[in-house]
Design a protein around this motif. Structure first.
Motif, PDB file in Angstrom:
ATOM      1  N   CYS A 143       0.828  -1.215   0.000  1.00 37.46           N
ATOM      2  CA  CYS A 143       0.000   0.000   0.000  1.00 37.46           C
ATOM      3  C   CYS A 143       0.857   1.258   0.000  1.00 37.46           C
ATOM      4  O   CYS A 143       0.569   2.222  -0.713  1.00 37.46           O
ATOM      5  N   ARG A 148       1.072   2.573 -10.065  1.00 37.54           N
ATOM      6  CA  ARG A 148       0.484   2.316  -8.752  1.00 37.54           C
ATOM      7  C   ARG A 148       0.918   3.364  -7.742  1.00 37.54           C
ATOM      8  O   ARG A 148       0.139   3.776  -6.874  1.00 37.54           O
ATOM      9  N   TYR A 149       2.162   3.804  -7.872  1.00 39.40           N
ATOM     10  CA  TYR A 149       2.673   4.874  -7.022  1.00 39.40           C
ATOM     11  C   TYR A 149       3.010   6.047  -7.930  1.00 39.40           C
ATOM     12  O   TYR A 149       4.167   6.262  -8.298  1.00 39.40           O
ATOM     13  N   ALA A 164       1.149   3.838   1.875  1.00 41.41           N
ATOM     14  CA  ALA A 164       0.393   5.075   2.043  1.00 41.41           C
ATOM     15  C   ALA A 164       1.127   6.025   2.971  1.00 41.41           C
ATOM     16  O   ALA A 164       1.831   5.607   3.896  1.00 41.41           O
ATOM     17  N   CYS A 206      -4.415   3.403   1.347  1.00 42.42           N
ATOM     18  CA  CYS A 206      -3.657   2.416   0.575  1.00 42.42           C
ATOM     19  C   CYS A 206      -3.533   2.885  -0.861  1.00 42.42           C
ATOM     20  O   CYS A 206      -4.456   3.498  -1.411  1.00 42.42           O
ATOM     21  N   ASN A 207      -2.388   2.616  -1.471  1.00 43.43           N
ATOM     22  CA  ASN A 207      -2.246   2.697  -2.924  1.00 43.43           C
ATOM     23  C   ASN A 207      -2.548   1.293  -3.440  1.00 43.43           C
ATOM     24  O   ASN A 207      -1.685   0.418  -3.416  1.00 43.43           O
ATOM     25  N   GLN A 240      -4.207  12.000   1.595  1.00 43.93           N
ATOM     26  CA  GLN A 240      -3.251  11.440   0.645  1.00 43.93           C
ATOM     27  C   GLN A 240      -3.123  12.344  -0.581  1.00 43.93           C
ATOM     28  O   GLN A 240      -4.114  12.915  -1.047  1.00 43.93           O
TER      29      GLN A 240
END
Length: 461
Positions: free
Chosen positions: A198, A433-434, A200, A238-239, A358
């Motif tokens: 994740c 994703r990131y 995060a 979470c990512n 976030q």
């Protein structure tokens, strides 16, 4: 920290220099921490409560970013400690385990910077001595305890750490009843959910509750390997991986082990280095054994809000403090069992309040065309620290970036150049994703502009 480490050697390799080179806000590359300016008590979102006995100060180096949080008491207090994680980093922990039935504790200190951040704990003690609050006689020596989180590695591009100067600035800025929430103080570069990828952004959280004359406060810096979980059983930050449900539950992730830790895993349709350091404070008098039991009970309860909890890669430490302002025989005092249950709920509130907003990924704009003059202007080498540099060049009319130092720069890797997809004038993004947001401004390359930004300075041609 993955928490502190998977091994001592791995930790030391992850943080090898005590005199970092880093890019400052002014656009110059500095070779030591001497010119860094402490920022104290920063943050817009704060917990406020009425408790004059308890003062809190935070200090940060924005260039890191990294920081420290100092809890200072109006007089010496009783303390206990419970350690659960597999890689703790602490100062004076063993003294609290001796169970002496007299108040001797002055401050509790939480810090980033891994083991280098332990300097912050002893710095609070010397500040008490230097300011004349404590002396050198055996019954008046300052006692500070503290613990650290790992905030180096891939979460920032330098190795700035909270030092003595920063810790003492935070100590002297302490004020009663105010606690910054989110990515501030010791939680400035904290992260959660690395166990499931994740990654995060996390931070520090606090909560307060008063039951009659009894006051209970809980504070925590969440740098957990596990995910932050709310009372409905949902993951808070979470990512997510591709195809993960919008509402993610840790029960799905845990039931999917070990595949849920692998890229590309998807939960059924029907359905790093880390640490959490914490403090619970009560104003009621408690004998050492009962204060220790409060520490154990509250620490155990945190497995509800952090899943999984206390792994080999977590350095989880919880301090429990009794300020002794309320006699346990006084009307309105609570049993130690009731105190433990209520304090556990307050700590869960603190965990949830640690999660900052976030950052949002910029969206590529296919209609926006980068001017040829800007393509030329942006090209060059940008230095973030002595081990991270990024080269911007042109390929087929597009801007690309590649890390050229000893380490990657987030989504900009060493092994191959990645395209910077235009968003607006001076703004680009690298989806994934990131996702990585990129900005060019005044001869600087800013990665993830905003609260967690890293600044690279363009080298002279």
């Amino acid at each position: 920290m993955r928490t502190l480490h998977s091994s001592v050697a791995a930790l030391l390799l992850a943080a090898v220099t005590a005199c970092p080179v880093h890019a400052s806000e002014s656009g110059t590359v500095q070779t030591s921490q001497d010119s860094l300016q402490p920022v104290t008590n920063a943050g817009e979102k704060k917990l406020q409560f009425d408790w004059p006995m308890l003062e809190i100060g935070t200090g940060e180096y924005a260039e890191g970013p990294t920081g420290v949080t100092v809890f200072r008491f109006g007089r010496k207090v009783m303390g206990a400690v419970d350690v659960r994680g597999g890689g703790p980093g602490t100062v004076n922990t063993d003294f609290l385990r001796l169970g002496y039935n007299y108040p001797d504790l002055d401050t509790v200190v939480f810090s980033g910077g891994s083991w280098y951040g332990l300097e912050a704990t002893t710095a609070a003690a010397t500040a008490l001595k230097d300011d004349g609050v404590r002396g050198g006689h055996w019954d008046n020596v300052a006692l500070s305890v503290g613990a650290i989180i790992y905030d180096f590695g891939d979460r920032r591009l330098n190795e700035i750490y909270p030092d003595k100067r920063l810790a003492q600035a935070a100590f002297r800025a302490a004020q009663p009843g105010v606690f910054p929430l989110g990515a501030q103080g010791a939680g400035r570069s904290a992260r959660s959910g690395q166990f499931f990828g994740c990654n995060a952004h996390s931070g520090q959280g606090g909560a307060f509750r008063q039951v009659g004359p009894v006051k209970i406060a809980a504070f925590t810096v969440v740098n957990a390997f596990g995910v932050v979980t709310d009372r409905n059983g949902n993951v808070v930050a979470c990512n997510p991986g591709e195809g993960w449900p919008k509402t993610l539950r840790p029960t799905e992730l845990l039931a999917g082990m070990p595949n849920s830790r692998k890229p590309g895993w998807q939960p059924p349709k029907e359905a790093g280095r880390n640490t959490t350091v914490s403090l619970v404070v009560v104003n009621q008098t408690l004998e050492p054994a009962l204060l220790q039991r409060i520490a154990v009970q509250v620490h155990t309860s945190m497995a509800r809000g952090l899943q999984p909890f206390a792994t080999e890669y977590d350095g989880d430490v919880l301090y429990a403090v009794s300020t002794g302002e309320l006699d346990d025989k006084q009307e309105g005092a609570l049993t130690s069992v009731d105190l433990g249950v209520i304090a556990s709920e307050v700590m869960w509130d603190a965990i949830l309040s640690s999660v900052p907003e976030q950052p949002r990924a910029m969206q590529p704009n296919k209609r926006f065309k980068v001017a040829a003059a800007d393509v030329t202007k942006y090209q060059g080498d940008y230095k973030f620290s002595e081990f991270v540099s990024v080269r911007i060049s042109e390929q087929g009319g597009k801007l690309v970036a590649q890390a050229t130092g000893a380490r990657d720069a987030f989504a900009i890797k060493k092994q191959a150049a990645v395209e910077l997809q235009p968003v607006a004038q001076g703004d680009f993004t690298v989806p994934g994703r990131y996702p990585l947001n990129v900005r060019f401004a005044d001869g600087k390359l800013i990665l993830n502009p905003g609260h967690w930004q890293q600044i690279g300075v363009k080298s002279a041609q």
